[in-house]
Motif scaffolding. Structure first.
Motif, PDB file in Angstrom:
ATOM      1  N   VAL A   1     -17.603  41.413   0.426  1.00  0.00           N
ATOM      2  CA  VAL A   1     -17.756  41.646   1.862  1.00  0.00           C
ATOM      3  C   VAL A   1     -18.103  40.330   2.565  1.00  0.00           C
ATOM      4  O   VAL A   1     -18.878  39.524   2.053  1.00  0.00           O
ATOM      5  CB  VAL A   1     -18.862  42.693   2.118  1.00  0.00           C
ATOM      6  CG1 VAL A   1     -19.212  42.775   3.591  1.00  0.00           C
ATOM      7  CG2 VAL A   1     -18.408  44.046   1.619  1.00  0.00           C
ATOM      8  N   HIS A   2     -17.527  40.131   3.741  1.00  0.00           N
ATOM      9  CA  HIS A   2     -17.800  38.932   4.527  1.00  0.00           C
ATOM     10  C   HIS A   2     -19.001  39.180   5.446  1.00  0.00           C
ATOM     11  O   HIS A   2     -19.213  40.296   5.935  1.00  0.00           O
ATOM     12  CB  HIS A   2     -16.580  38.539   5.360  1.00  0.00           C
ATOM     13  CG  HIS A   2     -15.400  38.115   4.533  1.00  0.00           C
ATOM     14  ND1 HIS A   2     -14.500  39.013   4.013  1.00  0.00           N
ATOM     15  CD2 HIS A   2     -14.992  36.879   4.124  1.00  0.00           C
ATOM     16  CE1 HIS A   2     -13.574  38.358   3.325  1.00  0.00           C
ATOM     17  NE2 HIS A   2     -13.851  37.071   3.370  1.00  0.00           N
ATOM     18  N   TRP A   3     -19.751  38.112   5.684  1.00  0.00           N
ATOM     19  CA  TRP A   3     -20.951  38.187   6.518  1.00  0.00           C
ATOM     20  C   TRP A   3     -20.880  37.152   7.628  1.00  0.00           C
ATOM     21  O   TRP A   3     -20.392  36.034   7.422  1.00  0.00           O
ATOM     22  CB  TRP A   3     -22.204  37.937   5.680  1.00  0.00           C
ATOM     23  CG  TRP A   3     -22.460  38.968   4.632  1.00  0.00           C
ATOM     24  CD1 TRP A   3     -21.961  38.995   3.358  1.00  0.00           C
ATOM     25  CD2 TRP A   3     -23.286  40.135   4.752  1.00  0.00           C
ATOM     26  NE1 TRP A   3     -22.411  40.098   2.675  1.00  0.00           N
ATOM     27  CE2 TRP A   3     -23.233  40.817   3.506  1.00  0.00           C
ATOM     28  CE3 TRP A   3     -24.055  40.672   5.772  1.00  0.00           C
ATOM     29  CZ2 TRP A   3     -23.927  42.000   3.273  1.00  0.00           C
ATOM     30  CZ3 TRP A   3     -24.744  41.849   5.532  1.00  0.00           C
ATOM     31  CH2 TRP A   3     -24.679  42.495   4.306  1.00  0.00           C
TER      32      TRP A   3
ATOM     33  N   ASP B   1     -17.745  28.655  14.191  1.00  0.00           N
ATOM     34  CA  ASP B   1     -16.891  27.519  13.844  1.00  0.00           C
ATOM     35  C   ASP B   1     -16.062  27.790  12.602  1.00  0.00           C
ATOM     36  O   ASP B   1     -15.197  26.998  12.240  1.00  0.00           O
ATOM     37  CB  ASP B   1     -17.751  26.268  13.600  1.00  0.00           C
ATOM     38  CG  ASP B   1     -18.495  25.846  14.871  1.00  0.00           C
ATOM     39  OD1 ASP B   1     -17.992  26.164  15.964  1.00  0.00           O
ATOM     40  OD2 ASP B   1     -19.545  25.212  14.749  1.00  0.00           O
ATOM     41  N   ASN B   2     -16.344  28.880  11.927  1.00  0.00           N
ATOM     42  CA  ASN B   2     -15.698  29.140  10.649  1.00  0.00           C
ATOM     43  C   ASN B   2     -14.754  30.331  10.781  1.00  0.00           C
ATOM     44  O   ASN B   2     -15.185  31.455  10.971  1.00  0.00           O
ATOM     45  CB  ASN B   2     -16.774  29.432   9.588  1.00  0.00           C
ATOM     46  CG  ASN B   2     -16.191  29.459   8.196  1.00  0.00           C
ATOM     47  OD1 ASN B   2     -15.076  29.007   7.977  1.00  0.00           O
ATOM     48  ND2 ASN B   2     -16.946  29.988   7.267  1.00  0.00           N
ATOM     49  N   ASN B   3     -13.460  30.064  10.713  1.00  0.00           N
ATOM     50  CA  ASN B   3     -12.491  31.138  10.882  1.00  0.00           C
ATOM     51  C   ASN B   3     -12.555  32.156   9.746  1.00  0.00           C
ATOM     52  O   ASN B   3     -12.209  33.318   9.927  1.00  0.00           O
ATOM     53  CB  ASN B   3     -11.075  30.553  10.966  1.00  0.00           C
ATOM     54  CG  ASN B   3     -10.881  29.732  12.234  1.00  0.00           C
ATOM     55  OD1 ASN B   3     -11.461  30.056  13.268  1.00  0.00           O
ATOM     56  ND2 ASN B   3     -10.093  28.677  12.158  1.00  0.00           N
ATOM     57  N   ILE B   4     -12.940  31.702   8.565  1.00  0.00           N
ATOM     58  CA  ILE B   4     -13.070  32.596   7.418  1.00  0.00           C
ATOM     59  C   ILE B   4     -14.551  32.730   7.086  1.00  0.00           C
ATOM     60  O   ILE B   4     -15.183  31.776   6.632  1.00  0.00           O
ATOM     61  CB  ILE B   4     -12.297  32.054   6.200  1.00  0.00           C
ATOM     62  CG1 ILE B   4     -10.810  31.864   6.552  1.00  0.00           C
ATOM     63  CG2 ILE B   4     -12.445  32.990   5.014  1.00  0.00           C
ATOM     64  CD1 ILE B   4      -9.993  31.258   5.432  1.00  0.00           C
ATOM     65  N   LEU B   5     -15.109  33.906   7.332  1.00  0.00           N
ATOM     66  CA  LEU B   5     -16.530  34.109   7.098  1.00  0.00           C
ATOM     67  C   LEU B   5     -16.829  34.108   5.605  1.00  0.00           C
ATOM     68  O   LEU B   5     -16.002  34.534   4.798  1.00  0.00           O
ATOM     69  CB  LEU B   5     -16.965  35.431   7.721  1.00  0.00           C
ATOM     70  CG  LEU B   5     -16.837  35.527   9.240  1.00  0.00           C
ATOM     71  CD1 LEU B   5     -17.176  36.941   9.703  1.00  0.00           C
ATOM     72  CD2 LEU B   5     -17.749  34.522   9.926  1.00  0.00           C
ATOM     73  N   PRO B   6     -18.030  33.651   5.215  1.00  0.00           N
ATOM     74  CA  PRO B   6     -18.373  33.607   3.789  1.00  0.00           C
ATOM     75  C   PRO B   6     -18.597  35.009   3.224  1.00  0.00           C
ATOM     76  O   PRO B   6     -19.061  35.909   3.918  1.00  0.00           O
ATOM     77  CB  PRO B   6     -19.671  32.794   3.774  1.00  0.00           C
ATOM     78  CG  PRO B   6     -20.282  33.040   5.119  1.00  0.00           C
ATOM     79  CD  PRO B   6     -19.117  33.145   6.070  1.00  0.00           C
TER      80      PRO B   6
END
Length: 360
Positions: free
Chosen positions: A123-125, A140-145
């Protein structure tokens, strides 16, 4: 006169001597290159370790904070609903409610590992974190961690701050339309906590309307949220915040104080303020702690596990996480918030919805 055997032996000895000389030269060259490589590698490693350690180390002694901060905030049992409504909600006063969350599953289950492992860590946060000596903002991050990635950052001593909007309304509407849940749906967490029973005047809760104003906060020690107001779509909202793990240092200003003039200079603090508000707490707060705003002083409090902060609408506040922290909270729409919004529409401060604004 040397026979051919002696000549062959002599040549062999000369050949081996040359090999030994060349081997020594090659060995020295390899040793030099290896030494240089190891020196550079460990220099970079030590620099990263020192730098991340600098960001992680307490900039103030947290034990000193516990001893010296004058906790001025009232405590009230969650069962005393009438007193809470008349003396705090109506009068727009903050308070810490106790005994609101004793039966929550969240207190038994929510840990960093439990949240990172949610849905096998895929799951992304929505998170701000430090990676490769760079602080990465969620926008700023298009792909969430993912939870797995955040676990690795946290395990390696990096700073993280998750500020996740659980979006009960959005996820429910998606599920009704698509007949399935979103991949990153976190609706399971709603089963593990509930709104404090003392809060009775939430307009949306009274009418059964779902909102997206639920927030999960997971953060490293020494991170925080800067001085701000809780305003959503021009509506000033009240809110509550319950700690599952750790301690928070709160500063509350009187209602209607504009926080914009009480912030750190971005030119001095912009590289740190993304993650930590320690600059504000250690430099600005001591200068204004004794000042009066509209005849009232600011209030400080240390909130611990199973304590719930109630925050009135349009009350500026700042928060510092004194320890690794997990908390859950929601914003509320009170009757006065609705009246304020209608009043603002009548004065032309903002339209009801951008769809109804005239296009020129």
């Amino acid at each position: 006169m040397m026979n051919w055997i002696d000549v062959a032996v002599a040549r062999r000895n000369i050949y081996y001597e040359n090999i030994k000389k060349k081997s020594k030269i090659i060995y020295k060259i390899i040793s030099i290159y290896l030494s240089i490589y190891l020196f550079i590698y460990f220099s970079i490693y030590l620099f990263k370790f020192s730098y991340s350690g600098l960001l992680q180390m307490p900039l103030v002694d947290t034990r000193k904070v516990y001893d010296e901060v004058k906790d001025d905030l009232d405590r009230l049992d969650c069962s005393d609903k009438t007193l809470f409504t008349t003396q705090y909600m109506v009068k727009q006063k903050p308070v810490i409610l106790v005994n609101c969350s004793g039966g929550w599953l969240a207190h038994k289950k929510w840990t960093f590992d439990y949240l990172f492992d949610y849905k096998e860590g895929e799951v992304h946060w929505v998170a701000t974190y430090m990676k490769n000596l760079t602080i990465v903002e969620e926008e700023d991050n298009n792909i969430l961690p993912t939870g797995t990635q955040l676990r690795q950052i946290y395990k390696n001593g990096g700073l993280i701050r998750i500020f996740e909007q659980l979006k009960k309304r959005t996820n429910l509407r998606y599920e009704l339309k698509q007949h399935r849940k979103k991949k990153d749906d976190k609706g399971k967490f709603f089963e593990e906590y509930s709104q404090p029973s003392a809060i009775l005047l939430d307009v949306f809760n009274q009418t059964g309307i779902k909102t997206d104003f639920q927030w999960m906060m997971v953060a490293s020690k020494n991170t925080g949220t800067g001085l701000h107001l809780d305003i959503h779509n021009h509506i000033r909202t009240a809110g509550w915040n319950t700690i599952i793990l750790g301690y928070k240092w709160w500063v509350f200003f009187p209602v209607d104080v504009n926080p914009s003039k009480l912030l750190c200079d971005p030119g001095c603090s912009q590289n740190v303020e993304h993650m930590s508000q320690m600059s504000w707490f250690t430099h600005i707060l001591p200068q204004i702690r004794t000042r009066s705003f509209y005849g009232k002083k600011l209030i400080e409090a240390i909130q611990g596990p199973e304590e719930t902060v109630y925050l009135p609408g349009f009350m500026a506040h700042a928060v510092m996480n004194l320890e690794d922290n997990i908390a859950i909270g929601e914003n509320l729409i009170l009757e006065e918030s609705v009246f304020d919004y209608i009043y603002g529409v009548m004065l032309g401060d903002y339209a009801l919805n951008s769809r109804y604004r005239r296009k020129h």
